[in-house]
Design a protein around this motif. Structure first.
Motif, mmCIF file in Angstrom:
data_model
loop_
_atom_site.group_PDB
_atom_site.id
_atom_site.type_symbol
_atom_site.label_atom_id
_atom_site.label_comp_id
_atom_site.label_asym_id
_atom_site.label_seq_id
_atom_site.Cartn_x
_atom_site.Cartn_y
_atom_site.Cartn_z
ATOM 1 N N GLY A 31 10.067 1.143 -15.963
ATOM 2 C CA GLY A 31 10.207 0.538 -17.284
ATOM 3 C C GLY A 31 9.592 1.321 -18.431
ATOM 4 O O GLY A 31 9.714 0.923 -19.583
ATOM 5 N N GLU A 32 8.938 2.425 -18.127
ATOM 6 C CA GLU A 32 8.291 3.249 -19.161
ATOM 7 C C GLU A 32 9.135 4.478 -19.456
ATOM 8 O O GLU A 32 9.630 5.126 -18.531
ATOM 9 N N PRO A 33 9.279 4.840 -20.738
ATOM 10 C CA PRO A 33 10.035 6.056 -21.065
ATOM 11 C C PRO A 33 9.271 7.303 -20.617
ATOM 12 O O PRO A 33 8.094 7.451 -20.903
ATOM 13 N N ILE A 34 9.953 8.163 -19.851
ATOM 14 C CA ILE A 34 9.299 9.373 -19.354
ATOM 15 C C ILE A 34 9.970 10.647 -19.861
ATOM 16 O O ILE A 34 9.394 11.727 -19.770
ATOM 17 N N GLN A 35 11.202 10.519 -20.375
ATOM 18 C CA GLN A 35 11.888 11.715 -20.874
ATOM 19 C C GLN A 35 12.936 11.325 -21.905
ATOM 20 O O GLN A 35 13.746 10.448 -21.679
ATOM 21 N N LEU A 36 12.879 12.014 -23.027
ATOM 22 C CA LEU A 36 13.939 11.941 -24.021
ATOM 23 C C LEU A 36 14.760 13.206 -23.856
ATOM 24 O O LEU A 36 14.217 14.311 -23.857
ATOM 25 N N GLU A 37 16.050 13.045 -23.669
ATOM 26 C CA GLU A 37 16.952 14.183 -23.461
ATOM 27 C C GLU A 37 17.947 14.234 -24.614
ATOM 28 O O GLU A 37 18.621 13.258 -24.897
ATOM 29 N N SER A 74 8.204 10.222 -30.934
ATOM 30 C CA SER A 74 7.101 9.314 -30.602
ATOM 31 C C SER A 74 7.585 7.864 -30.511
ATOM 32 O O SER A 74 7.162 7.116 -29.623
ATOM 33 N N ARG A 75 8.494 7.461 -31.374
ATOM 34 C CA ARG A 75 9.023 6.097 -31.327
ATOM 35 C C ARG A 75 9.784 5.863 -30.020
ATOM 36 O O ARG A 75 9.586 4.855 -29.342
ATOM 37 N N LEU A 76 10.643 6.835 -29.633
ATOM 38 C CA LEU A 76 11.456 6.665 -28.431
ATOM 39 C C LEU A 76 10.646 6.756 -27.142
ATOM 40 O O LEU A 76 10.979 6.112 -26.146
ATOM 41 N N LEU A 77 9.584 7.557 -27.143
ATOM 42 C CA LEU A 77 8.751 7.699 -25.941
ATOM 43 C C LEU A 77 7.550 6.746 -25.950
ATOM 44 O O LEU A 77 6.668 6.850 -25.094
ATOM 45 N N TYR A 129 12.021 16.095 -23.873
ATOM 46 C CA TYR A 129 10.678 15.781 -24.361
ATOM 47 C C TYR A 129 10.007 14.835 -23.374
ATOM 48 O O TYR A 129 10.591 13.834 -22.974
ATOM 49 N N HIS A 130 8.757 15.175 -23.000
ATOM 50 C CA HIS A 130 7.985 14.374 -22.052
ATOM 51 C C HIS A 130 6.619 14.080 -22.667
ATOM 52 O O HIS A 130 6.035 14.963 -23.310
ATOM 53 N N PRO A 131 6.067 12.878 -22.445
ATOM 54 C CA PRO A 131 4.708 12.605 -22.917
ATOM 55 C C PRO A 131 3.733 13.617 -22.318
ATOM 56 O O PRO A 131 3.707 13.815 -21.100
ATOM 57 N N GLY A 132 2.979 14.274 -23.156
ATOM 58 C CA GLY A 132 2.092 15.340 -22.697
ATOM 59 C C GLY A 132 1.028 14.877 -21.728
ATOM 60 O O GLY A 132 0.635 15.636 -20.831
ATOM 61 N N HIS A 133 0.550 13.638 -21.869
ATOM 62 C CA HIS A 133 -0.525 13.155 -21.003
ATOM 63 C C HIS A 133 -0.060 12.927 -19.562
ATOM 64 O O HIS A 133 -0.880 12.799 -18.664
ATOM 65 N N ALA A 134 1.241 12.898 -19.339
ATOM 66 C CA ALA A 134 1.758 12.537 -18.021
ATOM 67 C C ALA A 134 2.203 13.738 -17.189
ATOM 68 O O ALA A 134 2.645 13.559 -16.056
ATOM 69 N N TYR A 135 2.104 14.944 -17.723
ATOM 70 C CA TYR A 135 2.650 16.102 -17.022
ATOM 71 C C TYR A 135 1.672 17.266 -17.035
ATOM 72 O O TYR A 135 0.864 17.414 -17.947
ATOM 73 N N GLN A 136 1.783 18.085 -16.014
ATOM 74 C CA GLN A 136 1.055 19.345 -15.977
ATOM 75 C C GLN A 136 1.934 20.372 -15.293
ATOM 76 O O GLN A 136 2.807 20.032 -14.496
ATOM 77 N N LEU A 137 1.734 21.616 -15.631
ATOM 78 C CA LEU A 137 2.478 22.715 -15.022
ATOM 79 C C LEU A 137 1.553 23.454 -14.074
ATOM 80 O O LEU A 137 0.365 23.578 -14.325
ATOM 81 N N GLY A 138 2.108 23.957 -13.019
ATOM 82 C CA GLY A 138 1.320 24.725 -12.077
ATOM 83 C C GLY A 138 2.184 25.770 -11.408
ATOM 84 O O GLY A 138 3.411 25.729 -11.483
ATOM 85 N N SER A 139 1.564 26.724 -10.808
ATOM 86 C CA SER A 139 2.299 27.729 -10.057
ATOM 87 C C SER A 139 1.424 28.181 -8.899
ATOM 88 O O SER A 139 0.227 27.915 -8.868
ATOM 89 N N GLY A 140 2.029 28.849 -7.992
ATOM 90 C CA GLY A 140 1.283 29.346 -6.848
ATOM 91 C C GLY A 140 2.037 30.495 -6.216
ATOM 92 O O GLY A 140 3.143 30.842 -6.631
ATOM 93 N N THR A 141 1.439 31.074 -5.243
ATOM 94 C CA THR A 141 2.080 32.153 -4.514
ATOM 95 C C THR A 141 2.050 31.831 -3.038
ATOM 96 O O THR A 141 1.265 31.017 -2.571
ATOM 97 N N MET A 142 2.921 32.464 -2.329
ATOM 98 C CA MET A 142 2.909 32.333 -0.874
ATOM 99 C C MET A 142 3.197 33.689 -0.277
ATOM 100 O O MET A 142 3.762 34.562 -0.938
ATOM 101 N N ASP A 143 2.806 33.859 0.932
ATOM 102 C CA ASP A 143 3.059 35.095 1.644
ATOM 103 C C ASP A 143 4.523 35.090 2.073
ATOM 104 O O ASP A 143 4.929 34.290 2.923
#
Length: 114
Positions: free
Chosen positions: A6-12, A61-64, A92-106
């Protein structure tokens, strides 16, 4: 708009080249996603994405359901079919709800399920 619990998570916001997919606007997107429809009609030959932290405009901000100026994560995607742009999309995504990450693997190690 995309919602979760029920919460807006993405405006496209998507701009589609009507010369490539003239029936796009006629689709019932409660039955098929815009991406699924576009891929079925014209698979892109090139995709570019930019990710940016920015502040929410009054409209976003209104839509999210956020405060004006709150942080948002904005992803801009442009797709091409050969030399012709097929779509431009802004997510557009609420900034408080997302984080970016990366990693490596062999790369020499097999990928196993877990």
């Amino acid at each position: 708009m995309h919602y979760e619990d029920g919460e807006p998570i993405q405006l496209e916001q998507r701009i589609v080249n009507a010369a490539i997919t003239p029936d796009f606007i006629k689709q019932n997107f409660s039955l098929i996603t815009p991406v699924s429809y576009l891929l079925s009609k014209s698979a892109p030959s090139r995709v570019e994405q930019d990710i940016q932290a920015t502040s929410a405009s009054r409209h976003v901000s209104r839509l999210l359901n956020m405060e004006f100026g709150d942080p948002v994560l904005m992803i801009k995607r442009v797709t091409w079919r050969h030399e012709e742009i097929t779509t431009r999309a802004f997510f557009y995504h609420p900034g408080h709800a997302y984080q970016l990450g990366s990693g490596t693997m062999d790369a020499r190690q097999p990928i196993t399920g877990g």
